[in-house]
Enzyme design. Structure first.
Site: not given
Length: 322
Positions: A2-3, A128, A61, A294
DNA sequence: AGTAGCACCTGATTGC
DNA sequence: TGCAATCAGGTGCTAC
């Protein structure tokens, strides 16, 4: 992954092996991994097959491969872009033709490439399924600077045009980011996660940067001083540079580089994932709370919650503790 | 205009 | 043991 540091680790791995290669075959195992194209998987296949990968580029990203009709030359104007976002769990894996395994159960697409160093397969895995691939047009950046890391050209995919330059981009307008961090009613963490202000920051590094800068994540942006906002931006840049050196953060096999290897930054995290552990600066117990969906971590002693100054005439609601 | 909330998915883990 | 609830690193659309 992700990051920014994780995506940059992937970008470097792809760049080394994919740049100069020609896409010869596209297999899509799950149609919905191709998005933002009216013609779906079939259109994607048509638009990228037999194109040459000129480079592998990234902003925040978002990843993209500028495509051309001839031999790789990053200086040229690309014909199109093969764009990708890893979402929460996307991975790219590269295999040489001799050592090619059966596609992984989470493999959503497989590209077969012909390169000077032999034939390769490029697998896109995504448990996912928040990640995606697509092919699209490019346009010139407004400032004329290179569009991102890994390309010298100012050509940016359409779908990335609304994303601000990222924290490690030399052309980032730091003054504008500092100004934005001190504006609005949202908590400063929310602003850090806003990819249209500065891109590349996700949930882990937002918490880490705010811990380093000693600023509470829910502090309303308009109450953050110019000086503190400057420190926050510098902390974002430092924590990401540190993480990149370690090959990114990974907790399990979901977050790996193009060879399936994990990064080592997880052991250097000071806030994220350390609930109930002592703050490495002051020893207080790290707290965790859900903030707008979050998981958010901070040190209740080093990062004080914002408490408006008492007003002698107004009766204020009691502010919750740290 | 700026912001909050939810939808989009799968799979591992936790709790009853 | 079994099943339901909860959690996971992101983005973008909608509605207020």
């Amino acid at each position: 992954m992700p990051e920014l540091p994780e995506v940059e680790t992937v970008r470097r791995g792809l760049d080394r092996r994919v740049t100069g290669a020609v896409i010869r075959r596209v297999e899509i195992f799950r149609d919905s991994c191709v998005r933002l194209m009216p013609g779906g998987a079939a259109q994607f296949r048509d638009e990228v097959t037999d194109m040459t990968c000129l480079s592998v580029a990234r902003r925040g990203k978002f990843l993209w491969i500028p495509l051309g009709n001839g031999p790789a030359e990053d200086a040229e104007v690309p014909e199109a872009s093969l764009s990708a976002h890893l979402g929460m769990s996307g991975q790219f894996r590269i295999h040489s033709a001799e050592a090619m395994p059966e596609p992984h159960p989470h493999c959503r697409a497989r590209l077969s490439l012909q390169s000077g160093a032999g034939d390769l397969t490029l697998d896109f895995l995504d448990q996912r399924t928040f990640g995606y691939l697509h092919a699209e047009e490019l346009r010139q950046t407004e400032d004329g600077h290179p569009a991102g890391t890994g390309t010298l050209t100012p050509y940016l995919p359409q779908s990335v045009a609304h994303i601000a330059r990222d924290a490690l981009d030399p052309a980032l307008n730091v003054a504008a980011v500092v100004a934005a961090l001190g504006r609005g009613t949202r908590g400063i963490k929310q602003v850090l996660l806003d990819q249209t202000v500065m891109s590349g920051v996700g949930n882990i590094y937002a918490d880490e940067a705010l811990w380093r800068a000693r600023v509470h994540p829910t502090r309303p942006a308009h109450t953050v001083s110019f000086r503190a906002a400057t420190t926050v931006v510098e902390s974002v840049q430092q924590v990401m540079a540190d993480a990149l050196k370690a090959g990114g953060t990974s907790f399990d096999s979901l977050y790996v580089n193009v060879n399936g290897e994990s990064g080592y930054f997880a052991r250097d995290l000071d806030a994220y994932g350390r609930e109930h552990e002592p703050c490495s600066r002051c020893g207080a117990s790290i707290r965790r709370e859900r903030v707008s969906g979050r998981s958010t971590h901070w040190c209740p002693s080093c990062q004080r919650r914002y408490a408006p100054r008492r007003n002698s005439t107004a009766v204020r609601a009691k502010t919750p503790g740290m």
